[in-house]
Design an enzyme around this catalytic site. Structure first.
Site, mmCIF file in Angstrom:
data_model
loop_
_atom_site.group_PDB
_atom_site.id
_atom_site.type_symbol
_atom_site.label_atom_id
_atom_site.label_comp_id
_atom_site.label_asym_id
_atom_site.label_seq_id
_atom_site.Cartn_x
_atom_site.Cartn_y
_atom_site.Cartn_z
ATOM 1 N N GLU A 41 0.854 -1.118 0.095
ATOM 2 C CA GLU A 41 -0.006 -0.029 -0.107
ATOM 3 C C GLU A 41 0.981 1.169 0.126
ATOM 4 O O GLU A 41 1.596 1.421 1.210
ATOM 5 C CB GLU A 41 -0.788 0.000 1.229
ATOM 6 C CG GLU A 41 -1.649 1.173 1.196
ATOM 7 C CD GLU A 41 -2.517 1.467 2.544
ATOM 8 O OE1 GLU A 41 -2.563 2.736 2.982
ATOM 9 O OE2 GLU A 41 -2.809 0.457 3.153
ATOM 10 N N ARG A 45 1.408 10.446 0.009
ATOM 11 C CA ARG A 45 1.791 11.680 1.328
ATOM 12 C C ARG A 45 3.044 12.171 0.586
ATOM 13 O O ARG A 45 3.316 13.237 1.299
ATOM 14 C CB ARG A 45 2.248 10.977 2.557
ATOM 15 C CG ARG A 45 1.110 10.149 3.172
ATOM 16 C CD ARG A 45 1.544 9.591 4.659
ATOM 17 N NE ARG A 45 0.400 8.693 5.158
ATOM 18 C CZ ARG A 45 0.427 7.994 5.949
ATOM 19 N NH1 ARG A 45 1.620 8.083 6.660
ATOM 20 N NH2 ARG A 45 -0.582 7.328 6.418
ATOM 21 N N THR A 69 -3.973 6.460 1.854
ATOM 22 C CA THR A 69 -4.057 7.688 2.133
ATOM 23 C C THR A 69 -4.975 8.679 1.002
ATOM 24 O O THR A 69 -4.594 9.804 0.585
ATOM 25 C CB THR A 69 -2.777 8.494 2.516
ATOM 26 O OG1 THR A 69 -2.227 7.508 3.080
ATOM 27 C CG2 THR A 69 -3.190 9.596 3.228
ATOM 28 N N LYS A 129 -10.777 -0.967 6.249
ATOM 29 C CA LYS A 129 -9.535 -0.992 7.199
ATOM 30 C C LYS A 129 -9.900 0.034 8.376
ATOM 31 O O LYS A 129 -10.944 0.665 8.547
ATOM 32 C CB LYS A 129 -8.720 0.263 6.220
ATOM 33 C CG LYS A 129 -7.492 1.006 7.232
ATOM 34 C CD LYS A 129 -6.678 1.937 6.134
ATOM 35 C CE LYS A 129 -5.712 2.423 7.061
ATOM 36 N NZ LYS A 129 -4.597 3.260 6.029
#
Length: 208
Positions: A41, A45, A69, A129
């Site tokens: 994953e 960012r 994210t 998640k």
């Protein structure tokens, strides 16, 4: 296609990775595969995250690469365009979930409360998640959630280590965990891919 159950079965641990230099993307992914972890994953960012994602998708076919994210519909679309095979969000809003569901990839929306779990269930998804796992209540919280919604499968992420991962993995409603310990920043900075491979090997050996 939005169902992420297949994604959650790839490995006991999904490495949650932030890559600053795209030149590290391919060797890092190959190091994970060498250790037996065939999923990553990659968090969005950094400004170069999509470049790193594209490189992994094109050059490391043995790894299932996803984007994490995801905060906006635009990010979701850009990640899929770059080659992401699944999408992960730290939390979810109706607009974001609708956008992710419109794309032809598995989706793992982030939840932290029972109400959020129910909202995602209403959209037909039962794989989620759980974030941030440690601060949000850890294994005890997930065990309690399992009573009213036993059919939901979670990938807890946030504050999990090799030592604490088994406490989560022994729960029937936890399919795998997400962890950043497989790719420590100092190892990546030193390009110590053998260390990443060794850490991946330890993660791959965890029992679910």
């Amino acid at each position: 296609m939005a169902d992420a159950s297949g994604v959650l079965r790839v490995s006991p641990v999904i490495p949650v990775v932030t890559i600053d230099d795209p030149q590290d993307a391919v060797p890092l992914a190959r190091a994970l595969v060498a250790g037996g972890v065939e999923i990553i994953e990659l968090t969005l960012r950094t400004d170069s995250a999509l470049t790193s994602l594209k490189l992994i998708a094109e050059e490391v076919p043995d790894i299932l690469v996803g984007a994490g994210t995801i905060l906006t519909p635009a990010q979701a679309d850009a990640a899929v365009q770059a080659g992401a095979k699944f999408l992960v969000s730290p939390g979810v809003t109706p607009a974001l979930l609708t956008a992710m569901l419109s794309l032809d990839v598995p989706v793992l929306p982030g939840v932290a409360t029972v109400g959020e779990v129910l909202a995602v269930l209403e959209q037909g998804l039962d794989c989620m998640k759980f974030f941030p796992a440690g601060p949000a209540g850890g294994p005890k919280y997930l065990a309690a959630i399992g009573a009213p919604v036993p059919h939901v499968q979670f990938c807890p992420t946030g504050g999990i280590s090799l030592a604490s991962a088994p406490d989560y993995l022994e729960l029937p409603n936890v399919a795998c965990v997400g962890g950043s310990w497989l790719t420590p920043a100092d190892a990546v900075a030193a390009k110590d891919w053998d260390r990443v491979t060794a850490l991946a090997g330890g993660a791959a050996a965890l029992a679910r």
